[in-house]
Each structure stands twice: as C-alpha cells, then as structure tokens.
Design a protein around this motif. Sequence first.
Motif, PDB file in Angstrom:
ATOM      1  N   THR A  50      19.349  27.434 -11.551  1.00 25.85           N
ATOM      2  CA  THR A  50      18.867  28.230 -10.650  1.00 25.85           C
ATOM      3  C   THR A  50      18.357  27.552  -9.193  1.00 25.85           C
ATOM      4  O   THR A  50      18.305  28.377  -8.325  1.00 25.85           O
ATOM      5  CB  THR A  50      17.699  29.224 -11.093  1.00 25.85           C
ATOM      6  N   GLU A  51      17.882  26.352  -9.415  1.00 22.12           N
ATOM      7  CA  GLU A  51      17.610  25.821  -7.949  1.00 22.12           C
ATOM      8  C   GLU A  51      17.946  24.530  -7.966  1.00 22.12           C
ATOM      9  O   GLU A  51      18.502  23.679  -8.946  1.00 22.12           O
ATOM     10  CB  GLU A  51      15.947  25.739  -8.039  1.00 22.12           C
ATOM     11  N   ILE A  52      18.116  23.823  -6.602  1.00 20.85           N
ATOM     12  CA  ILE A  52      18.436  22.531  -6.416  1.00 20.85           C
ATOM     13  C   ILE A  52      17.413  21.809  -5.722  1.00 20.85           C
ATOM     14  O   ILE A  52      17.122  22.185  -4.405  1.00 20.85           O
ATOM     15  CB  ILE A  52      19.906  22.297  -5.429  1.00 20.85           C
ATOM     16  N   ALA A  53      16.902  21.099  -6.312  1.00 19.74           N
ATOM     17  CA  ALA A  53      15.526  20.204  -5.636  1.00 19.74           C
ATOM     18  C   ALA A  53      15.600  18.904  -6.452  1.00 19.74           C
ATOM     19  O   ALA A  53      16.282  18.739  -7.803  1.00 19.74           O
ATOM     20  CB  ALA A  53      14.472  21.017  -5.729  1.00 19.74           C
ATOM     21  N   LEU A  54      14.431  17.919  -5.916  1.00 21.13           N
ATOM     22  CA  LEU A  54      14.366  16.735  -6.644  1.00 21.13           C
ATOM     23  C   LEU A  54      13.251  16.907  -7.580  1.00 21.13           C
ATOM     24  O   LEU A  54      12.539  15.754  -8.141  1.00 21.13           O
ATOM     25  CB  LEU A  54      14.066  15.642  -5.751  1.00 21.13           C
ATOM     26  N   GLU A  56      11.249  17.614 -11.042  1.00 22.42           N
ATOM     27  CA  GLU A  56      11.400  17.480 -12.453  1.00 22.42           C
ATOM     28  C   GLU A  56      12.183  18.408 -13.111  1.00 22.42           C
ATOM     29  O   GLU A  56      13.125  18.371 -13.767  1.00 22.42           O
ATOM     30  CB  GLU A  56      10.084  16.931 -13.313  1.00 22.42           C
ATOM     31  N   ASN A  57      11.668  19.708 -12.970  1.00 25.09           N
ATOM     32  CA  ASN A  57      12.143  20.810 -13.480  1.00 25.09           C
ATOM     33  C   ASN A  57      13.645  20.901 -13.122  1.00 25.09           C
ATOM     34  O   ASN A  57      14.576  21.392 -13.926  1.00 25.09           O
ATOM     35  CB  ASN A  57      11.496  22.122 -13.406  1.00 25.09           C
ATOM     36  N   ALA A  58      13.793  20.756 -11.650  1.00 24.97           N
ATOM     37  CA  ALA A  58      15.297  21.079 -11.208  1.00 24.97           C
ATOM     38  C   ALA A  58      15.984  20.146 -11.486  1.00 24.97           C
ATOM     39  O   ALA A  58      17.255  20.443 -12.092  1.00 24.97           O
ATOM     40  CB  ALA A  58      15.067  20.959  -9.680  1.00 24.97           C
ATOM     41  N   LEU A  59      15.649  18.740 -11.808  1.00 25.20           N
ATOM     42  CA  LEU A  59      16.632  17.625 -12.267  1.00 25.20           C
ATOM     43  C   LEU A  59      16.795  17.929 -13.717  1.00 25.20           C
ATOM     44  O   LEU A  59      18.109  17.601 -13.987  1.00 25.20           O
ATOM     45  CB  LEU A  59      15.939  16.405 -11.867  1.00 25.20           C
ATOM     46  N   LEU A 138      18.226  20.885   0.496  1.00 20.41           N
ATOM     47  CA  LEU A 138      17.019  20.472   0.944  1.00 20.41           C
ATOM     48  C   LEU A 138      17.248  19.120   1.793  1.00 20.41           C
ATOM     49  O   LEU A 138      18.209  18.272   1.259  1.00 20.41           O
ATOM     50  CB  LEU A 138      16.129  20.459   0.099  1.00 20.41           C
ATOM     51  N   THR A 139      16.237  18.758   2.510  1.00 22.82           N
ATOM     52  CA  THR A 139      16.284  17.573   3.244  1.00 22.82           C
ATOM     53  C   THR A 139      16.525  16.264   2.428  1.00 22.82           C
ATOM     54  O   THR A 139      17.205  15.416   2.322  1.00 22.82           O
ATOM     55  CB  THR A 139      15.143  17.249   4.378  1.00 22.82           C
ATOM     56  N   ASP A 140      15.628  16.288   1.424  1.00 25.59           N
ATOM     57  CA  ASP A 140      15.556  15.086   0.444  1.00 25.59           C
ATOM     58  C   ASP A 140      16.537  15.088  -0.515  1.00 25.59           C
ATOM     59  O   ASP A 140      17.258  14.125  -0.643  1.00 25.59           O
ATOM     60  CB  ASP A 140      14.302  15.131  -0.378  1.00 25.59           C
ATOM     61  N   VAL A 141      17.175  16.290  -0.822  1.00 21.54           N
ATOM     62  CA  VAL A 141      18.522  16.093  -1.369  1.00 21.54           C
ATOM     63  C   VAL A 141      19.660  15.540  -0.906  1.00 21.54           C
ATOM     64  O   VAL A 141      20.371  14.883  -1.053  1.00 21.54           O
ATOM     65  CB  VAL A 141      18.779  17.660  -2.105  1.00 21.54           C
ATOM     66  N   PRO A 157      27.449   9.485   8.639  1.00 21.29           N
ATOM     67  CA  PRO A 157      26.487   9.489  10.027  1.00 21.29           C
ATOM     68  C   PRO A 157      26.385  10.922  10.558  1.00 21.29           C
ATOM     69  O   PRO A 157      25.348  10.988  11.256  1.00 21.29           O
ATOM     70  CB  PRO A 157      27.566   8.701  10.822  1.00 21.29           C
ATOM     71  N   ALA A 158      27.314  11.786  10.400  1.00 26.02           N
ATOM     72  CA  ALA A 158      27.311  13.023  10.766  1.00 26.02           C
ATOM     73  C   ALA A 158      26.922  14.161   9.683  1.00 26.02           C
ATOM     74  O   ALA A 158      27.623  14.169   8.637  1.00 26.02           O
ATOM     75  CB  ALA A 158      28.480  13.686  11.779  1.00 26.02           C
ATOM     76  N   GLU A 159      25.872  14.967   9.829  1.00 26.14           N
ATOM     77  CA  GLU A 159      25.574  15.755   8.477  1.00 26.14           C
ATOM     78  C   GLU A 159      24.766  17.054   9.131  1.00 26.14           C
ATOM     79  O   GLU A 159      24.305  16.831  10.096  1.00 26.14           O
ATOM     80  CB  GLU A 159      24.763  14.975   7.631  1.00 26.14           C
ATOM     81  N   ARG A 160      24.882  18.059   8.243  1.00 21.03           N
ATOM     82  CA  ARG A 160      24.291  19.419   8.517  1.00 21.03           C
ATOM     83  C   ARG A 160      23.889  19.885   7.166  1.00 21.03           C
ATOM     84  O   ARG A 160      24.805  19.653   6.048  1.00 21.03           O
ATOM     85  CB  ARG A 160      25.198  20.382   9.221  1.00 21.03           C
ATOM     86  N   HIS A 161      22.639  20.355   7.064  1.00 25.68           N
ATOM     87  CA  HIS A 161      22.205  21.045   5.963  1.00 25.68           C
ATOM     88  C   HIS A 161      21.472  22.400   6.070  1.00 25.68           C
ATOM     89  O   HIS A 161      20.735  22.106   7.238  1.00 25.68           O
ATOM     90  CB  HIS A 161      21.598  20.135   5.153  1.00 25.68           C
ATOM     91  N   LEU A 162      21.233  22.945   5.320  1.00 30.69           N
ATOM     92  CA  LEU A 162      20.489  24.471   5.559  1.00 30.69           C
ATOM     93  C   LEU A 162      19.196  24.523   5.087  1.00 30.69           C
ATOM     94  O   LEU A 162      18.570  25.420   5.096  1.00 30.69           O
ATOM     95  CB  LEU A 162      21.229  25.474   4.946  1.00 30.69           C
ATOM     96  N   GLY A 163      18.955  23.499   4.233  1.00 33.81           N
ATOM     97  CA  GLY A 163      17.459  23.284   3.772  1.00 33.81           C
ATOM     98  C   GLY A 163      17.125  24.490   2.750  1.00 33.81           C
ATOM     99  O   GLY A 163      15.896  24.984   2.473  1.00 33.81           O
ATOM    100  N   ARG A 164      18.163  25.033   1.912  1.00 29.79           N
ATOM    101  CA  ARG A 164      17.960  25.931   0.887  1.00 29.79           C
ATOM    102  C   ARG A 164      17.801  25.395  -0.630  1.00 29.79           C
ATOM    103  O   ARG A 164      18.404  24.321  -0.649  1.00 29.79           O
ATOM    104  CB  ARG A 164      18.972  26.849   0.855  1.00 29.79           C
ATOM    105  N   ARG A 165      16.885  25.951  -1.261  1.00 27.43           N
ATOM    106  CA  ARG A 165      16.584  25.458  -2.808  1.00 27.43           C
ATOM    107  C   ARG A 165      17.374  26.454  -3.717  1.00 27.43           C
ATOM    108  O   ARG A 165      17.814  26.173  -4.828  1.00 27.43           O
ATOM    109  CB  ARG A 165      14.969  25.424  -2.907  1.00 27.43           C
ATOM    110  N   ASP A 166      17.345  27.768  -3.373  1.00 32.47           N
ATOM    111  CA  ASP A 166      17.568  28.568  -4.562  1.00 32.47           C
ATOM    112  C   ASP A 166      19.381  28.752  -4.491  1.00 32.47           C
ATOM    113  O   ASP A 166      19.905  28.971  -3.537  1.00 32.47           O
ATOM    114  CB  ASP A 166      17.310  30.107  -4.295  1.00 32.47           C
ATOM    115  N   ASN A 167      19.640  28.436  -5.701  1.00 33.21           N
ATOM    116  CA  ASN A 167      21.212  28.299  -5.815  1.00 33.21           C
ATOM    117  C   ASN A 167      21.891  29.528  -5.545  1.00 33.21           C
ATOM    118  O   ASN A 167      23.108  29.494  -4.984  1.00 33.21           O
ATOM    119  CB  ASN A 167      21.741  27.604  -7.171  1.00 33.21           C
TER     120      ASN A 167
END
Length: 260
Positions: A50-54, A56-59, A138-141, A157-167
Amino acid sequence: MDKAANTPVRLGMLTPSSNTVLEPTTAALLAAAPDGADDVSVHVSRFRVTEIALSENALGQFDDGGMLRAAELLADARVDVIAWNGTSAGWLGYERDERLCERITAATGIPACTTVLAYREIFQRTGARRIGLVTPYLTDVQDRIRANWTEAGFACPAERHLGRRDNFSFAQVSEDTVASLVREVAAEGCDAVAVVCTNMRGALAAAGLEAELGLPIYDSVAVTLWKCLATVGLDPSRWRDLGRVFDLPAAFGADPARAR
C-alpha cells in the motif's frame, strides 16, 4: 513446459494489491497487436502493498514469503512465465529480484522474470548508460534507485519524481503529467528515459513521445510485458508500433526451443 505452436500462452504476473494501472494497461497493449492477441492471456496474483517508502514496515511488504504464495497461486493456472511486475528491486537491489526469480522457479517449475531485471538487461544490450529517470516516489527512494543503477553502470543524471508515498495515488497521476516529466528529463540529455513504476501511466504514451523526442521511452509495464513475451518465445515485434521496447529481439530472454 513445451507447448504446441497453436496453444495459447498464459502470462502470469505478480502485482501490488493497490495497483490499478498494470492490468488494464497490459490488456490494452496486448489488444493493440495488428493481428490480434487471442493466443496470449494475462493472469494476475496480488499481495499486500500500500505504500512505497524506506521505513521498516514499507520494506517488509516485499518479503519473499508473500510474493511466493502469490506465485504459487498463479502456478495453479499453469502459466508459462511468472513476472514480478513491480519495481521494488530498484531501491532494494538487483539481488532481491535475482533471488526471487530463483525461488519462484524452484517452487513452481515455471520461468520467472522481473521488471527491474528486464530494465538492466535492456540497458546492457542497447548500451544505454545515461538514463532519464521518472517516478512518483519519495526523494529518498529515488536516491536509492539512482545509487543502485549508477553502481550497475547506468547513471541517472536527469530525474524527476513526485514525492508520493501512497501506492494507490500513483495511478491518479495523469498521462499528460507523466509525458511532461519525460520531456523534462529528455531535455537535460540522456540515452533513454525510464518511467519506473508499474502503477503509473506511461506505456500508452511511449510511442508518441519516442517519435517526438527521438529517444527510447521504457515504461515499466511495457518493459515487463516485453520480457514476458521474450521469455516464452513470442515475437515482441508484433507490438512494435507501441514503442521501441517491442522492437528488441526476443532472443534477449527467450528459450529458443519455444520460439514461435
């Protein structure tokens, strides 16, 4: 698992429980074959994500146990390949998917593949070394993916991310937004663009963006479908109008004895 040439092929896919893009997009891609795709069907098994993060629960959502149970259910449908249609090894490391494939095949006797390992194969075979990375994460992911891919020889070298956690929310990002992010990373210079998330709407826009930008656009859903087709020996070029990934030869990952 030898099959007669006219026997329908069943593709098995594992997906996060909260994913709503993968199934309809895969079906749309298959249906777009000029000669139809009545000889190919897709069968999906879910496990809880349900979530993407670093954290313990998410991993812990990507523990092999739940994924193997889902794979064993797919085996009951006598599928010809089982794909982990997800990108967790991007931040967990390639070895996680390598081990998962080994365990799935040992438990079911069915060849296994994954999205992230397919990306690595494509980059290695095509010589892509500078990858434009687009994700909803998320940025750390995102930073973890970039570090793992850079270590493997694929700088981002080129990246974009939206900073979302909720899958679930990843599917709510519009195709137009994804296309804009792709254009932004392409403008910074890269060999190819990877839209990394199987719950994001990039696959059906890829061919148009490739024509516009002059770069291969590798969306995760399309990449996984390509690898499944290659693994069972079907010719991906039947779908070449949907993006350059389908122009890559089946020999990348096929069993020649089953090619058709």
